[in-house]
Scaffold this active site. Structure first.
Site, PDB file in Angstrom:
ATOM      1  CD  GLU A 251      -2.402   1.601   2.177  1.00  0.00           C
ATOM      2  OE1 GLU A 251      -2.591   2.899   3.467  1.00  0.00           O
ATOM      3  OE2 GLU A 251      -2.991   0.350   3.350  1.00  0.00           O
ATOM      4  CB  CYS A 290      -2.693   5.788   3.612  1.00  0.00           C
ATOM      5  SG  CYS A 290      -4.478   4.747   5.280  1.00  0.00           S
TER       6      CYS A 290
END
Length: 499
Positions: A251, A290
């Site tokens: 990620e 994020c």
């Protein structure tokens, strides 16, 4: 022996000195995980669930000591920020424990034999997901608990039957060590095979080396990573260079575009509420999440101007932010300087050049540009990890759709508009093509751990857009499907045996 220091990002003071794992320690941890694999994978889901639940209880038992240390190492507030993250970490462990105990995640398929079929009899076929093997997990800087030692990657891998070796993050080694001891205790108290979990300190001149050695070890069969695109893709390259390439689930960067159509702004009150929500989301935890929105697309006109002005007021009154570490701060100020110096970009609040500021805090910054400049300047489409956002002014609805095609793959995409807006379907479709989760009339921060959640997306949000780092899908990363043909019942995995 290679040592490194944990530093309080607020005061700059040293918190503690740690020894980075030596090559022999890395090898022993990986080898130990390899030895533990067969026995751990053979355990029932209920036994693995016992381990995960004991780990969750142990983390709860650490109390405020854990939050205090994590706050000192990251600059994040002990409450509510880290307290909430601690609760999520505990929930994730119990969530995957419940999955392991229930068992349907293995996706067992039974395809009955047809011995009388002509001209060729059909064999008995059964299929299920089986664990890949030991997993290397790389801790994240911005989530010292939920995406680190006992985070989602670790919890889902252990639930699947994969031993885990964690490479600790150098920004919060004390926190990592405290949580790791809890997992070791949980493993011992629940009778897990020795080597099922290991934690490796990494930092100083051994930071990269520990990761490289871990990925290169033949016992490691998969990698979980949360961090920057450069770091993630470096690990992908290392994994592909092995004589036996292994999957990396990384990620990475995400700009999390937000589209605000004119129908979403009916009044000054609407504008103010929307600006408050978007600004709070963009600056949550200092913009160091994020899913913080970094790009806000709006159609040129009074509504766009009003929204930009309201957002600017929110950013202007926000307090300076202490970044997670000097490395994160340098990355933010460097990226912001490049964006602020791009042709067609103006500053609405804050300051785009903070590279030489001596104080450890940075000023939240809001910028504005046009869709034409956004298309022509790749730097505007890159994630600027920190408290910053860009308002992108588009000429009309069609221009919004076209501009979205230049957005890099993201974890989330958000649409604000009236439900009946004729432009809504095209905006939804354009966002869906670029993201893993589509949010309507909300904010992207706040990721629910649930069966329907997708925390992934097209590159560079993730190198594997077919996966998710959160929710039930997360466990599938650590498995592979195996088919059993005419295998006697006594030799089949329990989930495939006749009832």
């Amino acid at each position: 022996m290679s040592t490194f220091t944990s530093t309080n990002p607020v005061t700059g003071e040293s918190i503690g000195t740690y020894s980075a794992a030596a090559p022999g320690e890395v090898s022993r941890a990986a080898q130990g995980a390899g030895v533990a694999f067969s026995a751990f994978a053979a355990l029932s889901g209920a036994r693995r669930a016992d381990f995960l639940e004991a780990a969750a209880d142990g983390i709860v038992g650490l109390g405020d000591d854990l939050l205090s240390l994590a706050s000192q190492e990251t600059g994040l507030a002990a409450a509510p920020r880290l307290a909430g993250e601690r609760d999520r970490t505990v929930f994730q462990l119990r969530f995957f424990a419940a999955m392991a105990r229930e068992g349907s995640w293995v996706e067992a398929v039974f395809d009955a034999a047809q011995p009388e079929r002509t001209p060729i009899p059909k064999p008995d076929l059964r299929r299920m997901l089986r664990p890949l093997g030991p997993v290397a997990v790389f801790g994240a800087s911005n989530f010292p608990l939920a995406y680190s030692v006992a985070g989602g990657d670790t919890a889902s891998a252990l639930a699947a039957g994969c031993p885990v070796v964690v490479k600790g993050h150098p920004a919060h080694p004390g926190t990592g060590e405290l949580v790791a001891k809890t997992l070791h205790t949980a493993a011992k108290n629940t009778g897990m095979p020795e080597g099922v979990f290991a934690y490796l300190q990494s930092g100083g001149d051994r930071d990269r080396a520990v990761g490289q050695e871990l990925i290169g070890h033949r016992a490691i069969k998969a990698v979980g990573f949360t961090g920057s695109p450069s770091g993630g893709m470096a690990l992908v390259s290392l994994a592909n260079e092995r004589s036996e390439p292994i999957p990396v689930f990384a990620e990475m960067g995400s700009t999390n575009p937000v589209v605000v159509l004119p129908s979403a702004i009916q009044s000054a009150e609407h504008t103010s509420r929307l600006a408050d929500k978007l600004a709070a989301s963009a600056m949550m935890s200092g913009g160091q999440m994020c899913t913080c929105p970094g790009l806000i697309f709006a159609v040129r006109g009074p509504a766009c101007d009003a929204l930009a002005a309201a957002l600017a007021a929110c950013f202007a009154k926000a307090s300076p932010v202490v970044m997670l570490s000097a490395r994160v701060r340098d990355g933010f100020t460097s990226g912001l300087h490049e964006i602020g110096g791009t042709a067609g970009v103006t500053t609405l609040a804050g300051q785009p050049d903070q590279r030489t500021t001596l104080v450890p805090a940075v000023a939240p910054t809001l910028l504005r540009t046009t869709s034409a400049a956004f298309r022509e300047s790749p730097a505007l489409g890159h994630e600027c990890f920190g408290p910053a956002a860009i308002v992108v002014e588009c000429t009309d609805h069609a221009d919004v759709i076209d501009a979205l095609s230049f957005v890099m793959g993201s974890l989330t995409g958000t649409l604000w508009c009236d439900e009946a807006d004729p432009a809504a379907p095209a905006a939804c479709a354009a966002l869906e093509a670029r993201v893993g989760r589509l949010v309507f009339a909300g904010v992207p921060t706040g990721v629910e751990v649930s069966p329907a959640m997708v925390h992934g997306g097209p590159y560079p949000a993730c190198n594997r857009p077919d996966t998710s780092a959160v929710g039930t899908l997360a466990i599938r990363r650590w498995c592979r499907p195996v088919c059993y043909q005419n295998v006697p019942a006594g030799l089949l995995p329990v989930a495939l045996r006749p009832t």
